[in-house]
Design a protein around this motif. Structure first.
Motif, PDB file in Angstrom:
ATOM      1  N   ALA A 118       0.809  -1.223   0.000  1.00 53.79           N
ATOM      2  CA  ALA A 118       0.000   0.000   0.000  1.00 53.79           C
ATOM      3  C   ALA A 118       0.841   1.273   0.000  1.00 53.79           C
ATOM      4  CB  ALA A 118      -0.941   0.002   1.207  1.00 53.79           C
ATOM      5  N   GLU A 119       2.132   1.150   0.316  1.00 55.02           N
ATOM      6  CA  GLU A 119       3.000   2.325   0.265  1.00 55.02           C
ATOM      7  C   GLU A 119       3.330   2.713  -1.174  1.00 55.02           C
ATOM      8  OE1 GLU A 119       5.979   2.084   3.999  1.00 55.02           O
ATOM      9  OE2 GLU A 119       5.529   0.163   3.043  1.00 55.02           O
ATOM     10  N   SER A 125      -4.982   1.408  -2.895  1.00 60.36           N
ATOM     11  CA  SER A 125      -4.542   0.014  -2.839  1.00 60.36           C
ATOM     12  C   SER A 125      -5.576  -0.887  -2.177  1.00 60.36           C
ATOM     13  CB  SER A 125      -3.215  -0.081  -2.069  1.00 60.36           C
ATOM     14  OG  SER A 125      -2.212   0.688  -2.696  1.00 60.36           O
ATOM     15  N   PHE A 126      -6.484  -0.286  -1.403  1.00 63.33           N
ATOM     16  CA  PHE A 126      -7.469  -1.073  -0.661  1.00 63.33           C
ATOM     17  C   PHE A 126      -8.791  -1.250  -1.406  1.00 63.33           C
ATOM     18  CE2 PHE A 126      -4.423   0.356   2.392  1.00 63.33           C
ATOM     19  CZ  PHE A 126      -4.336  -0.659   3.322  1.00 63.33           C
ATOM     20  N   LYS A 127      -8.912  -0.620  -2.565  1.00 63.74           N
ATOM     21  CA  LYS A 127     -10.182  -0.693  -3.288  1.00 63.74           C
ATOM     22  C   LYS A 127     -10.511  -2.120  -3.724  1.00 63.74           C
ATOM     23  CE  LYS A 127     -10.196   4.112  -4.837  1.00 63.74           C
ATOM     24  NZ  LYS A 127     -11.274   4.483  -3.884  1.00 63.74           N
ATOM     25  N   ALA A 128      -9.488  -2.921  -4.005  1.00 64.92           N
ATOM     26  CA  ALA A 128      -9.737  -4.317  -4.389  1.00 64.92           C
ATOM     27  C   ALA A 128     -10.387  -5.088  -3.247  1.00 64.92           C
ATOM     28  CB  ALA A 128      -8.432  -4.996  -4.804  1.00 64.92           C
ATOM     29  N   ALA A 129      -9.999  -4.776  -2.020  1.00 59.34           N
ATOM     30  CA  ALA A 129     -10.586  -5.460  -0.862  1.00 59.34           C
ATOM     31  C   ALA A 129     -12.081  -5.157  -0.769  1.00 59.34           C
ATOM     32  CB  ALA A 129      -9.867  -5.030   0.416  1.00 59.34           C
ATOM     33  N   GLU A 185     -17.099  -6.810   7.067  1.00 59.80           N
ATOM     34  CA  GLU A 185     -18.147  -6.233   7.903  1.00 59.80           C
ATOM     35  C   GLU A 185     -17.596  -5.143   8.811  1.00 59.80           C
ATOM     36  OE1 GLU A 185     -19.359  -9.790   6.129  1.00 59.80           O
ATOM     37  OE2 GLU A 185     -17.630  -9.496   7.471  1.00 59.80           O
ATOM     38  N   GLU A 186     -16.325  -5.261   9.145  1.00 65.92           N
ATOM     39  CA  GLU A 186     -15.698  -4.289  10.046  1.00 65.92           C
ATOM     40  C   GLU A 186     -15.247  -3.028   9.321  1.00 65.92           C
ATOM     41  OE1 GLU A 186     -12.202  -4.315  13.509  1.00 65.92           O
ATOM     42  OE2 GLU A 186     -12.607  -6.114  12.314  1.00 65.92           O
ATOM     43  N   TYR A 187     -14.844  -3.156   8.051  1.00 64.89           N
ATOM     44  CA  TYR A 187     -14.304  -1.972   7.366  1.00 64.89           C
ATOM     45  C   TYR A 187     -15.206  -1.408   6.278  1.00 64.89           C
ATOM     46  CZ  TYR A 187     -12.702  -5.057   3.483  1.00 64.89           C
ATOM     47  OH  TYR A 187     -12.628  -5.941   2.423  1.00 64.89           O
ATOM     48  N   ASN A 188     -16.334  -2.073   5.965  1.00 64.51           N
ATOM     49  CA  ASN A 188     -17.132  -1.617   4.814  1.00 64.51           C
ATOM     50  C   ASN A 188     -17.743  -0.238   5.005  1.00 64.51           C
ATOM     51  OD1 ASN A 188     -19.130  -2.319   6.643  1.00 64.51           O
ATOM     52  ND2 ASN A 188     -20.457  -3.270   5.114  1.00 64.51           N
ATOM     53  N   SER A 189     -17.855   0.223   6.239  1.00 66.17           N
ATOM     54  CA  SER A 189     -18.389   1.569   6.485  1.00 66.17           C
ATOM     55  C   SER A 189     -17.295   2.627   6.546  1.00 66.17           C
ATOM     56  CB  SER A 189     -19.199   1.587   7.791  1.00 66.17           C
ATOM     57  OG  SER A 189     -18.365   1.245   8.889  1.00 66.17           O
ATOM     58  N   MET A 190     -16.045   2.181   6.424  1.00 67.71           N
ATOM     59  CA  MET A 190     -14.915   3.103   6.465  1.00 67.71           C
ATOM     60  C   MET A 190     -14.540   3.549   5.058  1.00 67.71           C
ATOM     61  SD  MET A 190     -12.547   0.862   9.122  1.00 67.71           S
ATOM     62  CE  MET A 190     -11.195   2.043   9.122  1.00 67.71           C
ATOM     63  N   LYS A 191     -14.015   4.760   4.938  1.00 62.13           N
ATOM     64  CA  LYS A 191     -13.439   5.200   3.675  1.00 62.13           C
ATOM     65  C   LYS A 191     -12.115   4.477   3.468  1.00 62.13           C
ATOM     66  CE  LYS A 191     -15.497   9.813   3.869  1.00 62.13           C
ATOM     67  NZ  LYS A 191     -15.225  11.282   3.915  1.00 62.13           N
ATOM     68  N   ALA A 220      -6.749   2.479   5.177  1.00 61.36           N
ATOM     69  CA  ALA A 220      -5.305   2.544   4.935  1.00 61.36           C
ATOM     70  C   ALA A 220      -4.568   3.049   6.167  1.00 61.36           C
ATOM     71  CB  ALA A 220      -5.020   3.452   3.739  1.00 61.36           C
ATOM     72  N   GLN A 221      -5.109   4.064   6.812  1.00 62.57           N
ATOM     73  CA  GLN A 221      -4.466   4.617   8.008  1.00 62.57           C
ATOM     74  C   GLN A 221      -4.495   3.626   9.162  1.00 62.57           C
ATOM     75  OE1 GLN A 221      -2.872   7.727   8.024  1.00 62.57           O
ATOM     76  NE2 GLN A 221      -2.004   6.805   9.876  1.00 62.57           N
ATOM     77  N   ARG A 222      -5.601   2.901   9.285  1.00 60.49           N
ATOM     78  CA  ARG A 222      -5.695   1.903  10.358  1.00 60.49           C
ATOM     79  C   ARG A 222      -4.647   0.813  10.177  1.00 60.49           C
ATOM     80  NH1 ARG A 222     -10.824  -1.888  12.371  1.00 60.49           N
ATOM     81  NH2 ARG A 222      -9.512  -3.518  13.289  1.00 60.49           N
ATOM     82  N   VAL A 223      -4.550   0.285   8.937  1.00 55.06           N
ATOM     83  CA  VAL A 223      -3.556  -0.766   8.667  1.00 55.06           C
ATOM     84  C   VAL A 223      -2.149  -0.232   8.886  1.00 55.06           C
ATOM     85  CG1 VAL A 223      -2.600  -2.253   6.870  1.00 55.06           C
ATOM     86  CG2 VAL A 223      -5.075  -2.018   7.095  1.00 55.06           C
ATOM     87  N   HIS A 224      -1.890   0.977   8.431  1.00 55.37           N
ATOM     88  CA  HIS A 224      -0.589   1.629   8.647  1.00 55.37           C
ATOM     89  C   HIS A 224      -0.252   1.679  10.127  1.00 55.37           C
ATOM     90  CE1 HIS A 224       1.878   5.171   9.586  1.00 55.37           C
ATOM     91  NE2 HIS A 224       2.423   5.043   8.386  1.00 55.37           N
ATOM     92  N   ASP A 225      -1.195   2.138  10.936  1.00 53.32           N
ATOM     93  CA  ASP A 225      -0.937   2.318  12.364  1.00 53.32           C
ATOM     94  C   ASP A 225      -0.745   0.992  13.086  1.00 53.32           C
ATOM     95  OD1 ASP A 225      -1.180   5.004  11.877  1.00 53.32           O
ATOM     96  OD2 ASP A 225      -3.185   5.206  12.762  1.00 53.32           O
TER      97      ASP A 225
END
Length: 235
Positions: free
Chosen positions: A148-149, A166-170, A210-216, A221-226
């Motif tokens: 994703a970097e 990079s997360f759009k495929a997910a 189900e956990e990330y579908n409401s997230m932009k 990306a920021q969550r995975v980064h952190d």
């Protein structure tokens, strides 16, 4: 470069056979299933690590999903990153890699065996085609890895910004997102010596659709980064 030479020299009798088979398999991937090809890439990786005096410690293998398809999102430190994950991941996966690596014969054959997709991040239309194709592959039973970097960090274990695109495929595949923390993998090829080196791969808990579908996508990306950054700082 020194360690690559060492890997080949210490596998002097294995290397010619390995390269011949790799070239053949890479040009006839339609004749073999992904489990067979992945097992062969793991065998190459095992010999390369042993010959190059590289040791990979792993944590969190239990976090690799077995009931759903997934996409790995690791941080990116160098050419060894994919092989470090292959060496400790029992589940086959494919890769999205930058198109420039097509010019490196050995890596190109590895990626062909993994049925990987080359991306041109300077070409928005081509990038979108790759992301959509990757999503379709995951829907149809494949697993993937994408950095994703966008490019490798030149600052050792420090992360670059993770790109939301990079997360759009997910989202399209509605699959599990698996953050992967790579620690010290840059040392394998970037240090320039052949002393024994130990790297670490940490598979972090997957994030369900189900956990990330409401997230932009930028929020994900920021969550995975952190999460990866925290795992690296923990060592």
């Amino acid at each position: 470069m020194k360690r690559i030479i060492l890997m080949f020299l210490r596998n002097f009798f294995y290397s010619p056979i390995m390269l011949t088979k790799l070239h053949y398999y890479a040009n006839h991937t339609d004749r073999y299933d992904k489990d067979f090809l992945y097992a062969y890439i793991r065998d190459i990786t095992f010999h390369a690590l042993k010959g190059g005096k590289v040791f990979v410690n792993v944590e969190g293998v239990e976090n690799i999903p077995t009931d759903q398809n997934f996409i790995f999102f690791p941080n990116h430190q160098g050419f060894f990153d994919v092989l470090s994950i292959v060496s400790v991941c029992p589940t086959p996966f494919s890769v999205v890699y930058k198109k420039e690596l097509k010019n490196i014969p050995f890596l190109h054959s590895i990626f062909k065996c993994l049925k990987a997709r080359a991306i041109d991040r300077e070409d928005i239309r081509q990038s979108l085609t790759v992301i959509n194709g990757m999503a379709d592959d995951v829907k149809n039973g494949s697993n993937y890895l994408i950095f994703a970097e966008g490019t490798r960090s030149r600052n050792e274990n420090e992360l670059l910004t993770f790109k939301g695109g990079s997360f759009k495929a997910a989202y399209k595949a509605r699959c599990q997102v698996v953050p992967v923390a790579l620690i010290d993998t840059y040392k394998v090829f970037d240090i320039g010596d052949t002393k024994p080196v130990t790297v670490k791969v940490k598979f972090l808990p997957p994030i369900s659709y189900e956990e990330y579908n409401s997230m932009k996508s930028v929020e994900l990306a920021q969550r995975v980064h952190d999460e990866i950054d925290s795992a690296i700082k923990e060592g």
